[in-house]
Design a protein around this motif. Structure first.
Motif, PDB file in Angstrom:
ATOM      1  N   SER A   1     -31.569  27.682 -29.841  1.00 50.12           N
ATOM      2  CA  SER A   1     -30.065  26.821 -29.925  1.00 50.12           C
ATOM      3  C   SER A   1     -30.290  24.767 -29.758  1.00 50.12           C
ATOM      4  O   SER A   1     -31.488  24.889 -29.264  1.00 50.12           O
TER       5      SER A   1
ATOM      6  N   ASP B   1     -18.442  31.326 -25.483  1.00 47.49           N
ATOM      7  CA  ASP B   1     -18.599  32.003 -26.289  1.00 47.49           C
ATOM      8  C   ASP B   1     -20.314  31.346 -26.862  1.00 47.49           C
ATOM      9  O   ASP B   1     -20.461  30.789 -25.839  1.00 47.49           O
ATOM     10  N   VAL B   2     -21.007  31.986 -27.792  1.00 46.39           N
ATOM     11  CA  VAL B   2     -21.968  31.384 -28.376  1.00 46.39           C
ATOM     12  C   VAL B   2     -22.043  29.407 -28.113  1.00 46.39           C
ATOM     13  O   VAL B   2     -23.295  28.584 -27.886  1.00 46.39           O
TER      14      VAL B   2
ATOM     15  N   THR C   1     -22.446  35.980 -24.938  1.00 40.24           N
ATOM     16  CA  THR C   1     -23.284  35.236 -24.102  1.00 40.24           C
ATOM     17  C   THR C   1     -22.873  34.633 -23.682  1.00 40.24           C
ATOM     18  O   THR C   1     -24.027  33.987 -22.305  1.00 40.24           O
TER      19      THR C   1
ATOM     20  N   GLY D   1     -27.267  33.921 -34.862  1.00 39.65           N
ATOM     21  CA  GLY D   1     -28.549  33.893 -34.377  1.00 39.65           C
ATOM     22  C   GLY D   1     -29.635  34.497 -34.354  1.00 39.65           C
ATOM     23  O   GLY D   1     -31.338  33.901 -34.854  1.00 39.65           O
TER      24      GLY D   1
ATOM     25  N   PRO E   1     -23.515  28.214 -33.901  1.00 40.64           N
ATOM     26  CA  PRO E   1     -22.329  28.557 -32.503  1.00 40.64           C
ATOM     27  C   PRO E   1     -20.964  27.963 -33.322  1.00 40.64           C
ATOM     28  O   PRO E   1     -20.019  28.305 -32.234  1.00 40.64           O
TER      29      PRO E   1
ATOM     30  N   HIS F   1     -28.488  32.004 -25.421  1.00 42.97           N
ATOM     31  CA  HIS F   1     -28.375  32.932 -25.721  1.00 42.97           C
ATOM     32  C   HIS F   1     -27.853  33.585 -24.868  1.00 42.97           C
ATOM     33  O   HIS F   1     -27.993  33.897 -23.524  1.00 42.97           O
TER      34      HIS F   1
ATOM     35  N   THR G   1     -21.878  36.031 -33.680  1.00 42.74           N
ATOM     36  CA  THR G   1     -23.160  35.956 -33.128  1.00 42.74           C
ATOM     37  C   THR G   1     -24.500  35.915 -33.091  1.00 42.74           C
ATOM     38  O   THR G   1     -25.174  35.762 -33.117  1.00 42.74           O
TER      39      THR G   1
END
Lengths: 174, 113
Positions: free
Chosen positions: A101, B23-24, B58, A52, A12, A109, A48
């Motif tokens: 994560s 963000d993520v 996110t 993921g 990330p 997420h 992203t």
């Protein structure tokens, strides 16, 4: 080859770098200043989602971002190496494993993507144990809402999101 | 730029001031903050996004998660945002119908609907 190509480990923390690079190259290519925010957001969403997918499938290979300057347009391709079983209409899921994560509560997420697609139900479901996981479909919904020219393809070896924006004539680029 | 978070209380409302990029990578920090507040009994939240430079799906997901949590306690989650580029993503996703979005913290704190 692409004007600029960026490969990054599927983590990330590198998504921001991809956003910054993409926006810088887009600006140089003559993409309108007013659209740069959209470019930044769209490439961030695509990266992203790729990160993921890599994490969900345990794929350690890099996410590949190709920034392609053309005469009349600026194109971005974000390619992942995750196996896609089928490809996505809103509401369908890509892959099966939930995202996770590395730190904290382990769920950094997207949540509750069903409520985020235009036209989807307005009510918010009650929290459940599995509530906090998403599968990148919300990111795709954002991309399709942002970018007019977008194409998504995927097979068992990976997927690609292609997006493009018109560029100003060269004489107008400082 | 990283994410900055600070909280303060105004009456029965807890203001969460967010700055930087959501963000993520940074969204989990915001999530932890919201979860912690709800676990500590703060069920009426105002998330001030005036200092936010970037927000992606996110981040939206985390805000939706926060909304779900406070609603489970009959609470509320209001947003403060004036920035067109941030508001746009709420519109694209239809979330303007889900979140009360106010132009200022004062208005968000005063809102009761």
């Amino acid at each position: 080859m692409a004007t600029v190509e960026l490969l990054f480990s599927p983590l990330p923390e590198h998504v921001r770098t991809a956003r910054l690079v993409a926006a810088a190259v887009a600006r140089r290519s003559g993409v309108d200043e007013a659209v740069l925010d959209e470019v930044r957001l769209a490439v961030g969403e695509a990266c992203t989602r790729a990160v993921g997918l890599h994490m969900a499938h345990g794929v350690e290979g890099p996410v590949r971002v190709s920034l392609i300057e053309d005469e009349k347009k600026f194109a971005i391709e974000v390619a992942d190496e995750a196996p896609h079983r089928r490809f996505s209409v809103p509401g369908a899921s890509v892959g099966t494993a939930p995202l996770s994560s590395s730190g904290g509560t382990g769920n950094g997420h997207a949540e509750a993507e069903g409520a985020l697609v235009p036209g989807a139900r307005g009510e918010i479901p009650e929290p459940t144990a599995e509530e906090d996981e998403g599968d990148g479909e919300m990111g795709l919904a954002v991309i399709s809402g942002l970018v007019d020219d977008v194409e998504v393809s995927a097979d068992e070896n990976g997927g690609v999101i292609r997006m493009s924006w018109p560029t100003a004539p060269e004489s107008l680029v400082p | 730029m990283d994410l900055s978070l600070s909280t303060r209380t105004v009456g029965d409302r807890t203001i969460v001031e967010v700055g930087g990029e959501i963000d993520v990578y940074t969204a989990p920090k915001l999530r932890e903050q919201l979860v912690e507040l709800v676990n500590d009994g703060s069920y009426h939240l105002v998330v001030d996004m005036e200092g936010v430079d970037f927000l992606d799906s996110t981040g939206l997901g985390v805000l939706v998660g926060g909304l779900k949590r406070v609603r489970a306690h009959e609470g509320s989650l209001r947003l403060v945002c004036n920035q067109e580029r941030i508001l746009k993503i709420f519109r694209i996703t239809g979330l303007t119908k889900v979140f009360p979005i106010h132009p200022s913290v004062d208005e968000a704190v005063a809102a009761t609907d």
